[in-house]
Design a protein around this motif. Structure first.
Motif, PDB file in Angstrom:
ATOM      1  N   LEU A 185       0.838  -1.198   0.000  1.00 60.83           N
ATOM      2  CA  LEU A 185       0.000   0.000   0.000  1.00 60.83           C
ATOM      3  C   LEU A 185       0.871   1.246   0.000  1.00 60.83           C
ATOM      4  O   LEU A 185       1.888   1.302   0.702  1.00 60.83           O
ATOM      5  CB  LEU A 185      -0.906   0.012   1.239  1.00 60.83           C
ATOM      6  N   MET A 186       0.459   2.242  -0.768  1.00 57.56           N
ATOM      7  CA  MET A 186       1.204   3.491  -0.857  1.00 57.56           C
ATOM      8  C   MET A 186       0.301   4.661  -0.488  1.00 57.56           C
ATOM      9  O   MET A 186      -0.889   4.688  -0.834  1.00 57.56           O
ATOM     10  CB  MET A 186       1.765   3.677  -2.268  1.00 57.56           C
ATOM     11  N   GLU A 187       0.898   5.618   0.231  1.00 59.25           N
ATOM     12  CA  GLU A 187       0.120   6.763   0.696  1.00 59.25           C
ATOM     13  C   GLU A 187      -0.466   7.552  -0.470  1.00 59.25           C
ATOM     14  O   GLU A 187      -1.578   8.074  -0.390  1.00 59.25           O
ATOM     15  CB  GLU A 187       0.980   7.673   1.557  1.00 59.25           C
ATOM     16  N   LYS A 188       0.271   7.618  -1.570  1.00 60.33           N
ATOM     17  CA  LYS A 188      -0.179   8.357  -2.747  1.00 60.33           C
ATOM     18  C   LYS A 188       0.029   7.505  -3.987  1.00 60.33           C
ATOM     19  O   LYS A 188       0.933   6.673  -4.048  1.00 60.33           O
ATOM     20  CB  LYS A 188       0.599   9.668  -2.892  1.00 60.33           C
ATOM     21  N   GLU A 189      -0.808   7.718  -4.996  1.00 59.79           N
ATOM     22  CA  GLU A 189      -0.613   7.003  -6.252  1.00 59.79           C
ATOM     23  C   GLU A 189       0.726   7.420  -6.844  1.00 59.79           C
ATOM     24  O   GLU A 189       1.002   8.608  -7.008  1.00 59.79           O
ATOM     25  CB  GLU A 189      -1.750   7.305  -7.225  1.00 59.79           C
ATOM     26  N   PRO A 190       1.590   6.461  -7.177  1.00 61.05           N
ATOM     27  CA  PRO A 190       2.958   6.794  -7.599  1.00 61.05           C
ATOM     28  C   PRO A 190       3.049   7.257  -9.055  1.00 61.05           C
ATOM     29  O   PRO A 190       2.227   6.875  -9.890  1.00 61.05           O
ATOM     30  CB  PRO A 190       3.691   5.462  -7.417  1.00 61.05           C
ATOM     31  N   ASP A 191       4.050   8.062  -9.328  1.00 61.28           N
ATOM     32  CA  ASP A 191       4.370   8.390 -10.721  1.00 61.28           C
ATOM     33  C   ASP A 191       5.253   7.277 -11.275  1.00 61.28           C
ATOM     34  O   ASP A 191       5.518   6.271 -10.598  1.00 61.28           O
ATOM     35  CB  ASP A 191       5.041   9.755 -10.826  1.00 61.28           C
ATOM     36  N   LYS A 192       5.738   7.422 -12.491  1.00 63.01           N
ATOM     37  CA  LYS A 192       6.501   6.366 -13.146  1.00 63.01           C
ATOM     38  C   LYS A 192       7.749   5.986 -12.356  1.00 63.01           C
ATOM     39  O   LYS A 192       8.045   4.805 -12.148  1.00 63.01           O
ATOM     40  CB  LYS A 192       6.885   6.801 -14.563  1.00 63.01           C
ATOM     41  N   GLU A 193       8.499   6.990 -11.911  1.00 62.75           N
ATOM     42  CA  GLU A 193       9.721   6.719 -11.169  1.00 62.75           C
ATOM     43  C   GLU A 193       9.428   6.036  -9.833  1.00 62.75           C
ATOM     44  O   GLU A 193      10.111   5.091  -9.424  1.00 62.75           O
ATOM     45  CB  GLU A 193      10.486   8.023 -10.924  1.00 62.75           C
ATOM     46  N   GLN A 194       8.383   6.508  -9.155  1.00 67.34           N
ATOM     47  CA  GLN A 194       8.010   5.903  -7.878  1.00 67.34           C
ATOM     48  C   GLN A 194       7.517   4.476  -8.056  1.00 67.34           C
ATOM     49  O   GLN A 194       7.729   3.623  -7.191  1.00 67.34           O
ATOM     50  CB  GLN A 194       6.947   6.766  -7.205  1.00 67.34           C
ATOM     51  N   ARG A 195       6.849   4.214  -9.175  1.00 64.25           N
ATOM     52  CA  ARG A 195       6.395   2.855  -9.456  1.00 64.25           C
ATOM     53  C   ARG A 195       7.569   1.893  -9.573  1.00 64.25           C
ATOM     54  O   ARG A 195       7.531   0.761  -9.060  1.00 64.25           O
ATOM     55  CB  ARG A 195       5.580   2.808 -10.754  1.00 64.25           C
ATOM     56  N   GLU A 196       8.607   2.337 -10.224  1.00 61.99           N
ATOM     57  CA  GLU A 196       9.789   1.500 -10.378  1.00 61.99           C
ATOM     58  C   GLU A 196      10.428   1.208  -9.028  1.00 61.99           C
ATOM     59  O   GLU A 196      10.856   0.076  -8.757  1.00 61.99           O
ATOM     60  CB  GLU A 196      10.782   2.179 -11.321  1.00 61.99           C
ATOM     61  N   GLU A 197      10.493   2.231  -8.188  1.00 62.22           N
ATOM     62  CA  GLU A 197      11.057   2.051  -6.853  1.00 62.22           C
ATOM     63  C   GLU A 197      10.179   1.125  -6.009  1.00 62.22           C
ATOM     64  O   GLU A 197      10.682   0.266  -5.275  1.00 62.22           O
ATOM     65  CB  GLU A 197      11.212   3.407  -6.159  1.00 62.22           C
ATOM     66  N   ALA A 198       8.858   1.308  -6.124  1.00 62.84           N
ATOM     67  CA  ALA A 198       7.927   0.479  -5.358  1.00 62.84           C
ATOM     68  C   ALA A 198       8.017  -0.983  -5.786  1.00 62.84           C
ATOM     69  O   ALA A 198       7.979  -1.896  -4.957  1.00 62.84           O
ATOM     70  CB  ALA A 198       6.502   0.990  -5.528  1.00 62.84           C
ATOM     71  N   LYS A 199       8.164  -1.210  -7.091  1.00 60.55           N
ATOM     72  CA  LYS A 199       8.281  -2.586  -7.584  1.00 60.55           C
ATOM     73  C   LYS A 199       9.549  -3.241  -7.054  1.00 60.55           C
ATOM     74  O   LYS A 199       9.538  -4.411  -6.628  1.00 60.55           O
ATOM     75  CB  LYS A 199       8.280  -2.612  -9.112  1.00 60.55           C
ATOM     76  N   LYS A 200      10.640  -2.496  -7.048  1.00 63.71           N
ATOM     77  CA  LYS A 200      11.884  -3.028  -6.503  1.00 63.71           C
ATOM     78  C   LYS A 200      11.718  -3.381  -5.022  1.00 63.71           C
ATOM     79  O   LYS A 200      12.188  -4.428  -4.566  1.00 63.71           O
ATOM     80  CB  LYS A 200      13.010  -1.996  -6.671  1.00 63.71           C
ATOM     81  N   GLN A 201      11.042  -2.489  -4.297  1.00 66.48           N
ATOM     82  CA  GLN A 201      10.843  -2.719  -2.865  1.00 66.48           C
ATOM     83  C   GLN A 201       9.960  -3.948  -2.630  1.00 66.48           C
ATOM     84  O   GLN A 201      10.247  -4.777  -1.768  1.00 66.48           O
ATOM     85  CB  GLN A 201      10.208  -1.486  -2.218  1.00 66.48           C
ATOM     86  N   PHE A 202       8.878  -4.064  -3.403  1.00 71.12           N
ATOM     87  CA  PHE A 202       7.952  -5.183  -3.247  1.00 71.12           C
ATOM     88  C   PHE A 202       8.637  -6.505  -3.600  1.00 71.12           C
ATOM     89  O   PHE A 202       8.458  -7.516  -2.919  1.00 71.12           O
ATOM     90  CB  PHE A 202       6.723  -4.953  -4.122  1.00 71.12           C
ATOM     91  N   ASP A 203       9.449  -6.508  -4.654  1.00 69.51           N
ATOM     92  CA  ASP A 203      10.194  -7.705  -5.031  1.00 69.51           C
ATOM     93  C   ASP A 203      11.229  -8.065  -3.963  1.00 69.51           C
ATOM     94  O   ASP A 203      11.440  -9.249  -3.643  1.00 69.51           O
ATOM     95  CB  ASP A 203      10.904  -7.494  -6.377  1.00 69.51           C
ATOM     96  N   PHE A 204      11.864  -7.040  -3.413  1.00 68.40           N
ATOM     97  CA  PHE A 204      12.838  -7.253  -2.347  1.00 68.40           C
ATOM     98  C   PHE A 204      12.171  -7.891  -1.127  1.00 68.40           C
ATOM     99  O   PHE A 204      12.695  -8.851  -0.540  1.00 68.40           O
ATOM    100  CB  PHE A 204      13.486  -5.917  -1.967  1.00 68.40           C
ATOM    101  N   LEU A 205      10.999  -7.391  -0.763  1.00 73.07           N
ATOM    102  CA  LEU A 205      10.288  -7.927   0.395  1.00 73.07           C
ATOM    103  C   LEU A 205       9.823  -9.356   0.155  1.00 73.07           C
ATOM    104  O   LEU A 205       9.767 -10.164   1.086  1.00 73.07           O
ATOM    105  CB  LEU A 205       9.105  -7.023   0.741  1.00 73.07           C
ATOM    106  N   LYS A 206       9.492  -9.678  -1.093  1.00 73.40           N
ATOM    107  CA  LYS A 206       9.139 -11.068  -1.415  1.00 73.40           C
ATOM    108  C   LYS A 206      10.319 -11.977  -1.130  1.00 73.40           C
ATOM    109  O   LYS A 206      10.159 -13.061  -0.531  1.00 73.40           O
ATOM    110  CB  LYS A 206       8.723 -11.183  -2.883  1.00 73.40           C
TER     111      LYS A 206
END
Length: 400
Positions: free
Chosen positions: A320-341
Motif C-alpha cells: 500500500l502506498m500513501e499516494k498514487e505513484p508516478d513512473k519513477e516511484q512505481r519503479e522504486e515500489a516494484k523493486k521494494q515489493f520484489d525485495f520484500l518477497k
C-alpha cells in the motif's frame, strides 16, 4: 488521545534508546513444541480463534464502488464481501440456500445481485432471496427466511473485519480494544493499492512469530536489511494486538520526504504523526503492518491464514502506498515489493519450514521465548487463553 499515546510511546522509546535498555518480560516462556504441528491442536486453533474472532479480510479500497464484491475462502469457509448501493459493506457465506453451490468464483467483481450458477436462484445486494427459478413448480417457500447467511462485518480505519461465526456476539469495539484508533493514523481509506500477491509458508504460528520478532533481524537478514535495525524491541499492547518497534527507530530512515531529518533530535511534539507510526503493527491473530519507504511512504500489510494442514499457511501481501505513484516511484515500489518477497519467502519462510521439520521430530519438547521476546509471549498467551475460553466468556476475556 491516540496522538498522545504515540507521543508517550516515542518518549519511552527515546529514553530506552539513550539508556541502551528495553523493557523485559518477567521470565522466559516455554511453549510445547507440539503446539506447532499437532493436528488436533491446529484444528482447535482454527475453531476457537479463526472461526470465531473478527478477521482482517480486506482493505476498504478493494471495494470502493457500489456493487464491488470480493469472494475468498478463509479456513475452509467461502465468503463474499460486497459494498451495496448505499455504500455499506455486507458479508455473506458464498453458499446458495438451495443446494449449497457457490454463487461466484473466488476473486473480484461488480454486481447488484448474485445468481446461483446451478439452478438460477437470485439474491440481491443485501443477501435477500429475490428469485426462485420455476417458482410455481418448486413449491411454497418463504423467501424472507431463506436469504444468504450474513456474517458480522465492520469497516474501521480503512480495514475490513469479518467474523466467520454468524451467531457471534463479540462486539468489534471490545475485540479491538481501542487499537483501531491507533491504526486510523495511517488514513488507509485514502491509500493506493500498488500490488498484491500470495505466498505459501509454514505453520501459521511459526510464520507469525517472525512478525513479532526483531531479535532475528541482524542474523537471518544480515545480507538484506538486518543491519539497519536493532535486534532490540519494545512491545505495546491493546488487548491481543501489538506494536513492535526498536527503541532507536526514529531517525532519518523514517523521513518519507527525503529531507534527511534525524527525528531523535526534535522535540517529540514536533515529530510528524507518520513518523511516530513507524515500526510493525500487528492485528491479532493474523496481520502485520510494516512501514517502508519504497517510492514514497508505503506499508506491507501481510494477511496470514492457516493452510490445508498444520504445516502450511498462506500470506496475502498488500503493498500500500500513501499516494498514487508516478513512473519513477512505481519503479522504486516494484523493486521494494520484489525485495520484500525475497526476504519473506527465501529468508523468513524458508527458515520457518526447516524449523518446523526440526520441531516435528519430537526430540525438542519446548520452544523458548526469552525475556526480550515479549511480543511472542503475549501472542502465545492469548492463543492459549482463547483455546480454553468458552463462547460465553469471550467478551469478558477481551475486557480484562
Amino acid at each position: 488521545m491516540s496522538r498522545k499515546q504515540l507521543e508517550e510511546m516515542a518518549k519511552i522509546n527515546r529514553q530506552h534508546a539513550e539508556d541502551g535498555t528495553i523493557k523485559l518480560a518477567n521470565k522466559i516462556l516455554q511453549i510445547p513444541a507440539s503446539d506447532y504441528y499437532d493436528r488436533n491442536r491446529w484444528l482447535t486453533e482454527i475453531k476457537k480463534i479463526f472461526q470465531r474472532l473478527p478477521l482482517v479480510l480486506g482493505i476498504s479500497k478493494e471495494l470502493k464502488n457500489p456493487g464491488d464484491y470480493k469472494a475468498l475462502e478463509v479456513v475452509g469457509m467461502p465468503v463474499i464481501i460486497n459494498r451495496n448501493s448505499q455504500g455499506k459493506l455486507n458479508a455473506f457465506l458464498n453458499i446458495c440456500q438451495h443446494k449449497g453451490a457457490a454463487l461466484v468464483e473466488t476473486g473480484y467483481g461488480n454486481s447488484n445481485h448474485f445468481r446461483c450458477p446451478y439452478h438460477g436462484w437470485a439474491y440481491n445486494e443485501n443477501g435477500d432471496l429475490i428469485g426462485i427459478s420455476d417458482n410455481d413448480n418448486f413449491g411454497n417457500l418463504d423467501k424472507e427466511c431463506n436469504g444468504l447467511i450474513k456474517l458480522p462485518i465492520e469497516e474501521r480505519a480503512g480495514i475490513i473485519w469479518v467474523t466467520l461465526d454468524h451467531k457471534s456476539k463479540l462486539p468489534i469495539d471490545t475485540f479491538l480494544s481501542g487499537y483501531d484508533k491507533m491504526l486510523a493514523h495511517f488514513n488507509f481509506e485514502d491509500w493506493y493499492i500498488f500490488d498484491t500477491r500470495t505466498l505459501k509458508g509454514p505453520n501459521w504460528k511459526v510464520a507469525y512469530d517472525g512478525y513479532l520478532d526483531l531479535y532475528h533481524l541482524p542474523v537471518l537478514h544480515s545480507e538484506t536489511f538486518g543491519t539497519e535495525i536493532s535486534n532490540k524491541a519494545m512491545f505495546y499492547a491493546w488487548g491481543p494486538h501489538q506494536r513492535v518497534i526498536s527503541p532507536s527507530r526514529l531517525s532519518s530512515q523514517d523521513d518519507f520526504e527525503g529531507k534527511g531529518i534525524d527525528y531523535n533530535k526534535l522535540p517529540i511534539k514536533e515529530v510528524p504523526t507518520e513518523v511516530l507510526m513507524t515500526g510493525v503493527w500487528t492485528i491479532f491473530p493474523h496481520v502485520s503492518i510494516a512501514s517502508f519507504n519504497g517510492g514514497g511512504r508505503s506499508v506491507l500489510l501481510s494477511q496470514l491464514l492457516p493452510g490445508e494442514n498444520p504445516e502450511e499457511s498462506y500470506t496475502v501481501q498488500y503493498y500500500l502506498m500513501e499516494k498514487e505513484p508516478d513512473k519513477e516511484q512505481r519503479e522504486e515500489a516494484k523493486k521494494q515489493f520484489d525485495f520484500l518477497k525475497y526476504v519473506v519467502k527465501e529468508e523468513d519462510y524458508a527458515t520457518g519450514l526447516k524449523l518446523q521439520k526440526g520441531l516435528k521430530t519430537g526430540k525438542m519438547k519446548s520452544v523458548l521465548f526469552g525475556r526480550n521476546e515479549g511480543g511472542g509471549q503475549v501472542f502465545h498467551n492469548w492463543v492459549n487463553r482463547l483455546i480454553n475460553a468458552k463462547d460465553k466468556d469471550l467478551i469478558n476475556l477481551f475486557k480484562k
